[in-house]
Design an enzyme around this catalytic site. Structure first.
Site, PDB file in Angstrom:
ATOM      1  N   LEU A 146       0.865  -1.178   0.000  1.00  0.00           N
ATOM      2  CA  LEU A 146       0.000   0.000   0.000  1.00  0.00           C
ATOM      3  C   LEU A 146       0.898   1.223   0.000  1.00  0.00           C
ATOM      4  O   LEU A 146       1.999   1.199   0.564  1.00  0.00           O
ATOM      5  CB  LEU A 146      -0.886   0.029   1.256  1.00  0.00           C
ATOM      6  N   ASP A 147       0.428   2.313  -0.618  1.00  0.00           N
ATOM      7  CA  ASP A 147       1.171   3.570  -0.552  1.00  0.00           C
ATOM      8  C   ASP A 147       1.348   3.996   0.901  1.00  0.00           C
ATOM      9  O   ASP A 147       0.530   3.649   1.765  1.00  0.00           O
ATOM     10  CB  ASP A 147       0.422   4.687  -1.297  1.00  0.00           C
ATOM     11  N   LYS A 148       2.371   4.770   1.141  1.00  0.00           N
ATOM     12  CA  LYS A 148       2.667   5.218   2.501  1.00  0.00           C
ATOM     13  C   LYS A 148       1.467   5.894   3.164  1.00  0.00           C
ATOM     14  O   LYS A 148       1.163   5.658   4.330  1.00  0.00           O
ATOM     15  CB  LYS A 148       3.858   6.178   2.483  1.00  0.00           C
ATOM     16  N   THR A 150      -1.721   5.643   2.307  1.00  0.00           N
ATOM     17  CA  THR A 150      -2.954   4.858   2.235  1.00  0.00           C
ATOM     18  C   THR A 150      -3.002   3.923   3.433  1.00  0.00           C
ATOM     19  O   THR A 150      -2.016   3.261   3.752  1.00  0.00           O
ATOM     20  CB  THR A 150      -3.003   4.040   0.939  1.00  0.00           C
ATOM     21  N   ARG A 249      -5.630   6.771  -7.173  1.00  0.00           N
ATOM     22  CA  ARG A 249      -5.402   8.210  -7.024  1.00  0.00           C
ATOM     23  C   ARG A 249      -5.451   8.917  -8.374  1.00  0.00           C
ATOM     24  O   ARG A 249      -6.078   9.978  -8.519  1.00  0.00           O
ATOM     25  CB  ARG A 249      -4.061   8.443  -6.323  1.00  0.00           C
TER      26      ARG A 249
END
Length: 371
Positions: A146-148, A150, A249
């Site tokens: 997961l993105d930082k 998110t 996003r």
């Protein structure tokens, strides 16, 4: 698959159906584990690895039938040394666990915590996994990211065998995921599929993606408006049907409704006034995935504090949606309704693309004036 070639010759491998969609670096980890990540990165950077004759980056994804050219040699992977975690880190690791099975640990990753380390990133989920490698227990392994910024469901495999199993599930898109997002404004079409190919945006060092209709990789996201706060904001369910970098996003921004707090893709328009947090409002709410032995993992992750506070501030009731991916299909519509929805969706998308092009033109003009 073969290992290191004692003859020192160039090797070529055809990507199998099981590896369709896997990242290049993970393909090496699966099939040529004796070659370290640093070597793979250097080979990709210097053009020694080729896929169908073209240069690739270590995080590019492979497709079934492609030919991977691997140069001779390669430094063996260095075994990872265990790190010493402090009491606070161990407490954080334990607090993230929302489900433990024989094959997996399912975590609720908080926003602001990176999944893996990098330059200047010392605190991340991968480091914290040492908290679960006590005694004879093998160290858990990441199988997706997961993105930082998110938050939400992150699955880690407890054994090497389950890691290979889950990696195939994610690569084959048989793992189903539902995200919650708060976006600025309200989409004209309340539900549908965003089909917009994505590519790395030139000049950003691969740190930013953009819609590229001609040269991008296929990217599809299903969405549904759960609720709205007037015209100010909307609460969306998002289901990624592909797994491109920053896909949700970029797709929300391309729709003309950036995720609240996502300044990277929405700029100043991604922030709401008042008491709404400036943090990103994207949360991996639910994961449904098959597990070894016929087990089925179906988990829901609670919202982080800032997201829950914004939901309350905007008047959204979290109980209004707890849809499993199987329940996420839109209801049947008449052909006339489908045509109207398609026309409205196309109009919204074209408007968003015009705005994006105008924004790039203004930025280019600004740079020119500065010269």
């Amino acid at each position: 698959m073969t290992g290191a070639d004692p003859g020192g010759s160039v090797r070529q491998f055809e990507v199998s159906a099981d590896d369709d969609g896997i990242r290049l670096d993970r393909w090496f980890k699966r099939h040529l584990p004796q070659i370290g990540f640093a070597t793979v990165s250097r080979w990709a950077r210097t053009g020694q690895i080729r896929v169908d004759g073209r240069r690739v980056a270590a995080d590019d994804r492979l497709a079934k039938g492609q030919i991977v050219r691997v140069p001779p040699g390669g430094a063996p992977a260095t075994p990872r040394a265990a790190v010493s975690l402090g009491p606070e880190e161990r407490e954080l690791a334990a607090a993230m666990v929302i489900r433990a099975t024989p094959s997996a640990l399912v975590l609720n990753k908080p926003p602001g915590l990176a999944t893996q380390g990098g330059t200047g990133t010392k605190r991340h989920v991968d480091r914290l996994l040492d908290a679960f490698a006590e005694g004879e227990a093998p160290r858990p392994r990441l199988v997706h990211r997961l993105d930082k910024d998110t938050s939400g469901v992150l699955l880690v495999a407890r054994t090497p065998g389950s890691a290979a199993y889950f990696a195939k599930k994610f690569a084959s898109r048989s793992a189903r995921k539902v995200y919650w997002a708060l976006v600025v404004g309200v989409p004209d079409v309340p539900e549908g599929t965003i089909d917009a190919p994505l590519a790395k945006q030139p000049g950003t060092g691969g740190e930013k993606m953009h819609v590229d209709e001609s040269g991008g990789q296929p990217a599809r996201t299903r969405y549904r408006v759960v609720d709205r706060a007037g015209k100010r904001a909307a609460w969306l369910e998002l289901e990624p049907l592909t797994g491109r970098t920053h896909q949700l996003r970029v797709h929300c921004a391309a729709l003309g409704h950036p995720i609240v707090g996502d300044g990277k893709y929405g700029g100043a328009d991604a922030f709401l006034t008042g008491a709404i947090s400036r943090k990103m409002h994207l949360h991996a709410r639910r994961l449904v995935i098959g597990a070894p032995g016929g087990e089925r993992i179906d988990v829901v992750a609670d919202l982080p504090d800032h997201f829950a506070a914004s939901m309350e501030q905007l008047g959204f009731d979290p109980g209004a949606s707890d849809a499993a991916p199987s329940d996420f299909s839109p209801p049947p519509r008449s052909p006339e309704d489908q045509k109207r929805a398609a026309r409205a969706h196309a109009k919204t998308y074209r408007k968003a693309r015009r705005g994006e092009r105008r924004g790039r033109g203004r930025q280019a003009g600004h740079r020119e004036r500065r010269r």
